[in-house]
Scaffold this motif. Structure first.
Motif, mmCIF file in Angstrom:
data_model
loop_
_atom_site.group_PDB
_atom_site.id
_atom_site.type_symbol
_atom_site.label_atom_id
_atom_site.label_comp_id
_atom_site.label_asym_id
_atom_site.label_seq_id
_atom_site.Cartn_x
_atom_site.Cartn_y
_atom_site.Cartn_z
ATOM 1 N N ALA A 278 0.824 -1.207 0.000
ATOM 2 C CA ALA A 278 0.000 0.000 0.000
ATOM 3 C C ALA A 278 0.859 1.260 0.000
ATOM 4 C CB ALA A 278 -0.931 0.004 1.206
ATOM 5 N N ALA A 279 2.069 1.157 0.549
ATOM 6 C CA ALA A 279 2.977 2.302 0.587
ATOM 7 C C ALA A 279 3.702 2.501 -0.744
ATOM 8 C CB ALA A 279 3.993 2.131 1.707
ATOM 9 N N GLY A 280 3.368 1.666 -1.733
ATOM 10 C CA GLY A 280 3.975 1.810 -3.050
ATOM 11 C C GLY A 280 4.932 0.699 -3.413
ATOM 12 N N GLY A 281 5.328 -0.117 -2.426
ATOM 13 C CA GLY A 281 6.192 -1.254 -2.694
ATOM 14 C C GLY A 281 7.663 -0.910 -2.846
ATOM 15 N N ALA A 282 8.021 0.385 -2.840
ATOM 16 C CA ALA A 282 9.424 0.755 -3.018
ATOM 17 C C ALA A 282 10.292 0.254 -1.873
ATOM 18 C CB ALA A 282 9.534 2.274 -3.144
ATOM 19 N N ASN A 283 9.678 0.060 -0.709
ATOM 20 C CA ASN A 283 10.439 -0.395 0.458
ATOM 21 C C ASN A 283 10.608 -1.910 0.490
ATOM 22 O OD1 ASN A 283 11.823 0.303 2.860
ATOM 23 N ND2 ASN A 283 10.102 -0.398 4.079
ATOM 24 N N LEU A 284 9.952 -2.625 -0.435
ATOM 25 C CA LEU A 284 10.015 -4.081 -0.457
ATOM 26 C C LEU A 284 11.325 -4.529 -1.083
ATOM 27 C CD1 LEU A 284 8.741 -6.897 -0.143
ATOM 28 C CD2 LEU A 284 7.671 -6.561 -2.376
ATOM 29 N N ALA A 285 12.151 -5.245 -0.321
ATOM 30 C CA ALA A 285 13.419 -5.758 -0.847
ATOM 31 C C ALA A 285 13.260 -7.157 -1.417
ATOM 32 C CB ALA A 285 14.477 -5.762 0.257
ATOM 33 N N GLY A 286 12.406 -7.974 -0.820
ATOM 34 C CA GLY A 286 12.210 -9.322 -1.331
ATOM 35 C C GLY A 286 11.445 -10.190 -0.365
ATOM 36 N N ILE A 287 10.986 -11.336 -0.882
ATOM 37 C CA ILE A 287 10.263 -12.325 -0.089
ATOM 38 C C ILE A 287 10.940 -13.671 -0.273
ATOM 39 C CG2 ILE A 287 8.069 -13.527 0.254
ATOM 40 C CD1 ILE A 287 6.669 -11.058 -0.860
ATOM 41 N N LEU A 288 11.131 -14.393 0.820
ATOM 42 C CA LEU A 288 11.648 -15.760 0.783
ATOM 43 C C LEU A 288 10.574 -16.700 1.278
ATOM 44 C CD1 LEU A 288 15.205 -15.221 2.351
ATOM 45 C CD2 LEU A 288 14.565 -15.160 -0.071
ATOM 46 N N PHE A 289 10.304 -17.754 0.491
ATOM 47 C CA PHE A 289 9.340 -18.787 0.888
ATOM 48 C C PHE A 289 10.147 -20.053 1.145
ATOM 49 C CE2 PHE A 289 4.703 -19.694 0.749
ATOM 50 C CZ PHE A 289 4.764 -21.012 1.150
ATOM 51 N N ILE A 290 10.135 -20.536 2.378
ATOM 52 C CA ILE A 290 11.010 -21.630 2.814
ATOM 53 C C ILE A 290 10.156 -22.834 3.211
ATOM 54 C CG2 ILE A 290 12.815 -22.308 4.441
ATOM 55 C CD1 ILE A 290 13.178 -19.200 4.904
ATOM 56 N N ASP A 291 10.503 -24.005 2.625
ATOM 57 C CA ASP A 291 9.814 -25.248 2.987
ATOM 58 C C ASP A 291 10.874 -26.294 3.314
ATOM 59 O OD1 ASP A 291 6.942 -26.673 2.700
ATOM 60 O OD2 ASP A 291 8.526 -28.060 2.101
ATOM 61 N N LEU A 292 10.736 -26.944 4.474
ATOM 62 C CA LEU A 292 11.724 -27.935 4.900
ATOM 63 C C LEU A 292 11.634 -29.190 4.036
ATOM 64 C CD1 LEU A 292 11.415 -27.659 8.783
ATOM 65 C CD2 LEU A 292 12.961 -26.439 7.256
ATOM 66 N N ASP A 293 12.778 -29.778 3.720
ATOM 67 C CA ASP A 293 12.837 -31.036 2.976
ATOM 68 C C ASP A 293 12.937 -32.195 3.962
ATOM 69 O OD1 ASP A 293 12.950 -29.524 0.607
ATOM 70 O OD2 ASP A 293 15.142 -29.377 0.745
ATOM 71 N N GLY A 294 12.028 -33.139 3.854
ATOM 72 C CA GLY A 294 12.101 -34.335 4.692
ATOM 73 C C GLY A 294 11.547 -34.172 6.086
ATOM 74 N N PHE A 295 10.746 -33.130 6.333
ATOM 75 C CA PHE A 295 10.243 -32.925 7.693
ATOM 76 C C PHE A 295 9.236 -33.994 8.093
ATOM 77 C CE2 PHE A 295 7.090 -31.017 10.588
ATOM 78 C CZ PHE A 295 7.920 -30.805 11.666
ATOM 79 N N LYS A 296 8.469 -34.499 7.131
ATOM 80 C CA LYS A 296 7.475 -35.531 7.466
ATOM 81 C C LYS A 296 8.150 -36.758 8.072
ATOM 82 C CE LYS A 296 3.651 -38.210 5.486
ATOM 83 N NZ LYS A 296 4.117 -39.493 6.017
ATOM 84 N N ALA A 297 9.340 -37.087 7.583
ATOM 85 C CA ALA A 297 10.051 -38.252 8.114
ATOM 86 C C ALA A 297 10.433 -38.049 9.574
ATOM 87 C CB ALA A 297 11.302 -38.521 7.277
ATOM 88 N N VAL A 298 10.672 -36.800 9.990
ATOM 89 C CA VAL A 298 11.000 -36.532 11.393
ATOM 90 C C VAL A 298 9.818 -36.896 12.281
ATOM 91 C CG1 VAL A 298 11.602 -34.743 13.063
ATOM 92 C CG2 VAL A 298 12.612 -34.710 10.776
ATOM 93 N N ASN A 299 8.621 -36.444 11.898
ATOM 94 C CA ASN A 299 7.429 -36.785 12.673
ATOM 95 C C ASN A 299 7.174 -38.288 12.670
ATOM 96 O OD1 ASN A 299 6.679 -34.226 13.566
ATOM 97 N ND2 ASN A 299 5.542 -33.777 11.705
ATOM 98 N N ASP A 300 7.341 -38.918 11.503
ATOM 99 C CA ASP A 300 7.053 -40.352 11.393
ATOM 100 C C ASP A 300 8.057 -41.186 12.185
ATOM 101 O OD1 ASP A 300 4.977 -39.683 9.749
ATOM 102 O OD2 ASP A 300 6.034 -40.146 7.879
#
Length: 420
Positions: A278-300
């Motif tokens: 809403a402020a124009g996006g000029a202040n946005l440097a970036g977005i990181l989307f992080i998903d763990l690999d193999g986390f289901k095996a930890v629970n199992d």
């Protein structure tokens, strides 16, 4: 919520709270929402209801609701905290009874004080008797009650001053307010005192130190008018609302934070992202989307308790790789996001931060019962790929880049491109 209502996540996301209530509880809820929406001075409303579950089962619950103003100019959203009463019922019922009794006493006290004020102004000859009545009422209230004249000098104070400030009423009467009150508190209420001395009834809520303890105080100042309608002093009633304010803060925190890691949740992350957009996006440097690999095996393999320990440690490691002003959030499960802002973060710096997160998450995690080895797939959306997109669209773009990292073999970073 899934445990309370015995539903999976998907049906709950499509279910209105009203649909889980019978007609009587639904009507009570609507009345409370209307009262809160009209802003009648109530910040947090609480009511006991019975929810209808699947298989014709029911469950008693306590609902706390408030209207959250997310940003200036918005209509706000309803925040609900729903408590299962099977364990907490007796304790909460006792607390509610105490709070209700305190509310009734304070309400009655206000009414009695106003009636006393009318008697005081009706005839000077009744002043002595009325002061006796006022003293009897005020000395038995768990609130500060006083009369201060136009010179800011106490002419009356109740016994609660002894409990809160360690001063008997006799030690207060005749002294100036700044000689009795904490200096910061006196300075904070000065604008309200000026208004009441101009003939206006005012209310305030400020922080103050009482006997070395920081408290939140809510005051009501009522002008004492003379025949020419000017104020020659004022009556005050001050309540300690520290616990009520803490309750509201806890409700807000629960609504916007992940209970396990303490990180902002999806709602909080998107709210912050929308503010940046809403402020124009000029202040946005970036977005990181992080998903763990193999986390289901930890629970199992090791169980969900170990899985929770892993998520807490992952949250700590990600936060250690970014700046204090950046937003690290847990969206759901083993999905985390990072919002980086500021012109100081260029594409190279964003890559450096992402690689730092990738490296720290690849290090072994020592748990109570095991040592876990994980990796992560990261989707990166830099500043130059984020123009003219909404917050939801930006998050979807970063998510899509993360998915490409998964498909490409995991444990890597993929940068979103416009053509995706």
């Amino acid at each position: 919520m899934r445990q309370v209502f015995a539903h999976s996540r998907a049906p709950l996301a499509k279910t209105s709270i009203r649909d889980l209530l019978d007609s009587k509880d639904r009507t009570r809820l609507e009345q409370i929402l209307q009262a809160l929406d009209r802003g009648r001075g109530v910040e947090v409303a609480t009511l006991d209801v019975t929810f209808r579950l699947r298989n014709k089962q029911t469950r008693a619950a306590r609902v706390q609701v408030t209207l959250e103003q997310a940003s200036p100019g918005s209509n706000g959203d309803w925040l609900f905290v729903i408590h299962d009463m099977q364990v907490e019922q007796q304790e909460r019922a006792a607390r509610d009874a105490r709070e209700a009794a305190l509310h009734r006493v304070a309400q009655e006290a206000t009414e009695d004080l106003l009636r006393s004020h009318e008697r005081l102004t009706s005839a000077e000859r009744q002043l002595g008797t009325t002061r006796v009545d006022l003293r009897a009422i005020a000395d038995n209230l768990p609130v500060l009650v006083a009369y201060v004249d136009a010179a800011r000098r106490f002419q009356f104070a109740n016994l609660t001053y002894r409990e809160w400030l360690g001063l008997d009423p006799e030690q207060i009467t005749g002294r100036l307010t700044h000689e009795v009150l904490d200096a910061d508190y006196a300075a904070a209420i000065e604008p309200y005192v000026q208004r009441v001395l101009n003939g206006e009834r005012v209310e305030y809520e400020v922080g103050a130190r009482l006997n070395g303890t920081q408290r939140t105080l809510r005051g009501v100042l009522v002008p004492r008018r003379t025949d020419d309608a000017s104020a020659d002093g004022y009556y005050l009633l001050v309540q300690d609302v520290t616990e009520r304010r803490a309750l509201l803060d806890r409700m807000r925190h629960q609504a916007f934070h992940d209970a396990l890691t303490g990180l902002p949740n999806r709602r909080a992350f998107l709210d912050r992202l929308d503010q940046v957009c809403a402020a124009g996006g000029a202040n946005l440097a970036g977005i990181l989307f992080i998903d763990l690999d193999g986390f289901k095996a930890v629970n199992d393999t090791h169980g969900h308790q170990c899985g929770d320990e892993v998520l807490v440690e992952v949250a700590r490691r990600i936060a250690s790789c970014v700046r204090a002003g950046d937003v690290v959030a847990r969206l759901a499960g083993d999905e985390f996001t990072v919002l980086l802002t500021g012109s100081a973060i260029d594409h190279a710096a964003l890559q450096t931060i992402a690689h730092s997160i990738l490296l720290t998450l690849s290090q072994p995690i020592a748990l109570t019962a095991a040592v876990v080895h994980l990796s992560a797939s990261i989707g990166m959306l830099p500043r130059d790929q984020a123009s003219s997109l909404s917050g939801e669209a930006l998050l979807r773009a970063a998510d899509a880049a993360m998915y490409r990292a998964k498909v490409a073999g995991k444990a890597r970073i993929v940068v979103h491109a416009v053509w995706e």
